[in-house]
Scaffold this active site. Structure first.
Site, PDB file in Angstrom:
ATOM      1  N   HIS A 181       0.836  -1.211   0.000  1.00  0.00           N
ATOM      2  CA  HIS A 181       0.000   0.000   0.000  1.00  0.00           C
ATOM      3  C   HIS A 181       0.871   1.261   0.000  1.00  0.00           C
ATOM      4  O   HIS A 181       0.683   2.162  -0.812  1.00  0.00           O
ATOM      5  CB  HIS A 181      -0.902  -0.052   1.238  1.00  0.00           C
ATOM      6  CG  HIS A 181      -1.685   1.185   1.515  1.00  0.00           C
ATOM      7  ND1 HIS A 181      -3.032   1.300   1.259  1.00  0.00           N
ATOM      8  CD2 HIS A 181      -1.315   2.388   2.048  1.00  0.00           C
ATOM      9  CE1 HIS A 181      -3.458   2.513   1.609  1.00  0.00           C
ATOM     10  NE2 HIS A 181      -2.440   3.189   2.098  1.00  0.00           N
ATOM     11  N   GLU A 182       1.835   1.316   0.890  1.00  0.00           N
ATOM     12  CA  GLU A 182       2.665   2.520   1.007  1.00  0.00           C
ATOM     13  C   GLU A 182       3.500   2.755  -0.253  1.00  0.00           C
ATOM     14  O   GLU A 182       3.671   3.892  -0.677  1.00  0.00           O
ATOM     15  CB  GLU A 182       3.567   2.430   2.242  1.00  0.00           C
ATOM     16  CG  GLU A 182       2.824   2.492   3.566  1.00  0.00           C
ATOM     17  CD  GLU A 182       1.995   3.755   3.733  1.00  0.00           C
ATOM     18  OE1 GLU A 182       2.333   4.801   3.145  1.00  0.00           O
ATOM     19  OE2 GLU A 182       0.982   3.686   4.450  1.00  0.00           O
ATOM     20  N   HIS A 185       1.739   4.672  -2.750  1.00  0.00           N
ATOM     21  CA  HIS A 185       1.884   6.130  -2.565  1.00  0.00           C
ATOM     22  C   HIS A 185       3.226   6.617  -3.122  1.00  0.00           C
ATOM     23  O   HIS A 185       3.305   7.670  -3.742  1.00  0.00           O
ATOM     24  CB  HIS A 185       1.813   6.504  -1.083  1.00  0.00           C
ATOM     25  CG  HIS A 185       0.474   6.340  -0.451  1.00  0.00           C
ATOM     26  ND1 HIS A 185      -0.683   6.832  -1.000  1.00  0.00           N
ATOM     27  CD2 HIS A 185       0.112   5.750   0.720  1.00  0.00           C
ATOM     28  CE1 HIS A 185      -1.710   6.556  -0.184  1.00  0.00           C
ATOM     29  NE2 HIS A 185      -1.243   5.890   0.862  1.00  0.00           N
TER      30      HIS A 185
HETATM   31 ZN    ZN Z   1      -2.206   5.141   2.533  1.00  0.00          ZN
END
Ligand code: ZN
Length: 292
Positions: A181-182, A185
């Site tokens: 997930h990170e 980003h």
């Molecule tokens: Zn996030």
């Protein structure tokens, strides 16, 4: 960079975009729709390989103080590679270091820690596994225009709660997918529920359905915007479902990640290799009046 005071602590992830970043992404999205700028992005057979550095920052050598095991780190890089393989990215773990520092382990001296530990250039991924990060599972920095050896350069990277690694004790979040997930980003993606609205611009990705709020757990059939097309993307890595529920990025997220990587990170610090890339950079600068 993302000032720590603006970090959104209401979700388990602390990554939140600035107004400037949002407006820049709108420009990128418009550019992506332009058929003349269509490009072929890396696929599973020909991945972009990213130099990756793991930094374990613990309060002591006890596992409970953040001192994750070599096996957990091996499992973590394997999870990351497995999940990004269909999207044309692979991560080459170039180095792992371990630091015992009480302040750093609880993220209370972020810049000092990163100036000391960060490795590689702006296309290298640095991951800090820490004991505590403000109650979050992780946070990361979006790609942007960053000068060499600036604070923004050092801040770049991902902080990950140590207990989210495979086999860690963060119940429901311990399959190592917080890092997936990170890193989304780090490649420029927003949360699928960005804006918490059924009619706003959302995550500025046109093939993720509108979503009013973050998902918790794995509620199949969830539809927080019943009047908008599609069910909530609960299996999307950029939602906030349990690790076991995470399964995919959409085709347009796939494209966006490569577009952002190519635009901001791939040739960072080098002379632009082709006219098209130079033009693209100029366009992005024009649309992005960010103080960098
Ligand atoms: Zn996030």
């Amino acid at each position: 960079m993302l000032p720590r005071s603006q970090v959104d602590r209401s979700f388990g992830c602390g990554t939140a975009p600035s107004e400037e970043y949002m407006s820049m992404l709108q420009g990128v999205a418009t550019d992506e729709q332009d058929a003349s700028s269509a490009r072929v992005f890396a696929a599973a057979e020909d991945p972009v390989v990213i130099d990756t550095y793991f930094h374990v920052v613990a309060a002591s050598t006890n596992l409970a103080d953040g001192y994750v095991t070599d096996q957990q780190l091996a499992d973590q890089i394997a999870v990351l590679n497995e999940e990004y393989a269909p999207y044309g990215f692979q991560f080459d773990l170039k180095g792992t270091d371990r630091t015992i520092n009480g302040n750093w382990s609880v993220d209370s001296a972020e810049l000092d820690m990163k100036i000391a530990l960060r490795k590689g250039d702006y296309k290298a991924l640095n991951v800090y596994f820490q004991k505590q990060i403000g109650g979050n599972l992780g946070y990361c920095y979006f790609p942007t225009f960053v000068g060499e050896q600036t604070e923004d350069f050092y801040y770049d990277g991902c902080s990950i709660l140590f207990s989210s690694v495979p086999g860690g004790n963060a119940t429901n979040y311990n399959l190592g997918k917080t890092l997936t997930h990170e890193v989304g980003h780090w490649f420029g993606l927003l949360h699928t529920f960005q804006g918490n609205s059924c009619d706003g611009v959302g995550d500025i990705i046109s093939d993720t359905p509108q979503q009013l709020s973050a998902t918790r757990g794995c509620p199949v059939g969830r539809d927080s915007c019943p009047d908008a097309a599609g069910l909530d993307p609960i299996h999307n890595y950029m939602d906030y479902s349990y690790d076991a529920c995470y399964e995919e990025f959409t085709p347009k997220q796939h494209k966006r990640m490569h577009n952002m990587f190519d635009s901001f990170r791939a040739e960072w610090g080098m002379k632009a290799k082709g006219k098209r890339d130079v033009k693209r950079s100029r366009q992005l600068r024009k649309k992005s009046p960010v103080n960098m």
